[in-house]
Design an enzyme around this catalytic site. Sequence first.
Site, PDB file in Angstrom:
ATOM      1  N   CYS A  60       0.651  -1.319  -0.078  1.00 23.79           N
ATOM      2  CA  CYS A  60       0.033  -0.437   0.284  1.00 23.79           C
ATOM      3  C   CYS A  60       0.570   1.477   0.508  1.00 23.79           C
ATOM      4  CB  CYS A  60      -0.751   0.721   1.431  1.00 23.79           C
ATOM      5  SG  CYS A  60      -2.039  -1.433   1.466  1.00 23.79           S
TER       6      CYS A  60
ATOM      7  N   GLY B 290      -0.569   0.491  -5.322  1.00 19.04           N
ATOM      8  CA  GLY B 290      -2.436  -0.335  -4.683  1.00 19.04           C
ATOM      9  C   GLY B 290      -2.874   0.283  -5.674  1.00 19.04           C
TER      10      GLY B 290
ATOM     11  N   ASN C 193       0.795   1.156   6.182  1.00 18.64           N
ATOM     12  CA  ASN C 193       1.475   0.198   4.789  1.00 18.64           C
ATOM     13  C   ASN C 193       2.012  -0.985   5.725  1.00 18.64           C
ATOM     14  OD1 ASN C 193       4.394   0.241   2.518  1.00 18.64           O
ATOM     15  ND2 ASN C 193       2.578  -1.044   2.994  1.00 18.64           N
ATOM     16  N   GLY C 194       1.748  -1.619   5.202  1.00 19.34           N
ATOM     17  CA  GLY C 194       2.076  -2.999   6.291  1.00 19.34           C
ATOM     18  C   GLY C 194       1.469  -4.165   6.411  1.00 19.34           C
TER      19      GLY C 194
ATOM     20  N   TYR D  45      11.309  -5.262  -6.918  1.00 18.19           N
ATOM     21  CA  TYR D  45       9.860  -4.430  -7.378  1.00 18.19           C
ATOM     22  C   TYR D  45       9.078  -3.721  -6.851  1.00 18.19           C
ATOM     23  CZ  TYR D  45       5.839  -5.639  -9.591  1.00 18.19           C
ATOM     24  OH  TYR D  45       3.961  -5.548 -10.000  1.00 18.19           O
TER      25      TYR D  45
END
Length: 454
Positions: A8, A35, A110-111, A253
């Site tokens: 995210c 995202g 995020n996570g 990536y």
Amino acid sequence: MDKLKEECGVFGVYDPKGNVANTVFHALVALQHRGQESCGIAVNRDKEVYCYKGMGLVTDVFNDKKILDNLSGTMAVGHVRYSSEGTSSPANAQPLVLHYVKGNLAIAHNGGLRNTAELKKEYERTGAIYQTTSDTEIVAYTIARERINSGSIQEAVSKSMDKLKGAYSLVIMSPQKLIAARDMWGFRPLCIGKKGDAYMFASESCALDGVGADFVREIEPGEIVVIENGKLTEMKKHVGKVPTSFCIFEHIYFARPDSVFDKRTVYESRKTAGVILAEDHPAAADVVIGVPDSGVPAAVGYGKKSGIEYADGFIKSRYIGRTFIQPDQTDREWAVRMKLNPLRSNVAGKRVVVVDDSLVRGTTFAYITKMLRDAGATEVHVRIASPPFLFPCYYGTDVTSGKQLVAHSRTLEEIRKLIDADSLGYLGLERLKDLVPAEAGGFCDACFTGNFPV
């Protein structure tokens, strides 16, 4: 494509001049790669939180200027989401907004937590009622509960860090403060930017570039940064408590190539991976190509080091998002063909080295080699700019079972045959350290080694 989904992205801004919603909007567009399922913006106006969010891309959800005009205020948080934890639904879209005894709380996360179930049961016993299936709600509840017995919201966040186990980069908005916090291991990125009198927090520096802000620095693992009335303060109680475990897949990536981690662009890290592949896995070939987009920098590095010409091997459709691929095998093959088309003039009659950043599930790469052969390539040598992905990741990705992974129960030769390559070479595990600056500290390579930090 055959990729991990992109985590995210979070963003926060304090700007005494207002117009924060427009800033967040442009920052989220820059973070869209992290995202594409849902997105949202929450603003603080006179200590009240106004939030707008929905399913889809940023430009689709905020498709009317009036939406942003109605989100006026001096503080705001924003989020783009892929559902690594919890279902894909409007209820799970972020930012998450809570109303409790101390006022309003908006949070973007995020996570992925590892003790979600444990905390959820604890809170249920004291009457908690959940509105989402996302672990972000557990993060928000933890902070809200700690705030009741704390002197400030930042103190509550600090206490919460002792309870939350796993990956979390947070941007939090209270009635008077904008707060950023990063877990003690530093799994996910978070940085600080500044533009005039405005302060900003972002998952990646490319979001700061997108709004014309200057990059100040990265937030340290375990650090809490608070903006109140235009003043920045730092809390470092949890800094240095555990070894740093920054996700190496951010370099491989997840992150955008122009983002900077530890003073090195992601592009340079990926290019270095290609150089290493050329050293460790040379091939007798006529041309080097990359799978767009994240495989291209590594292909450039491979070509430069090997002396083999680099050329564009695929034309990529810019109108098909990363989440387009359908689970049905026939649909997946059509989707690959719609997204990538070989540039026949660059591969026909040639021995081709094709470089990609990773090989996760192995569900689409056979289609790529087939397209190259159909376009006239006489040989296809596959090089992967990361080690074999062997273990599931529990820190915010969508791979939660080893059974999903092509390398989990197959030998190198079996994978080569599966994807119909003339040869196959992976980046060596021992070479991962060369992708990050020496001063960067440790990184998490659990998906390759099974050594989970938490």
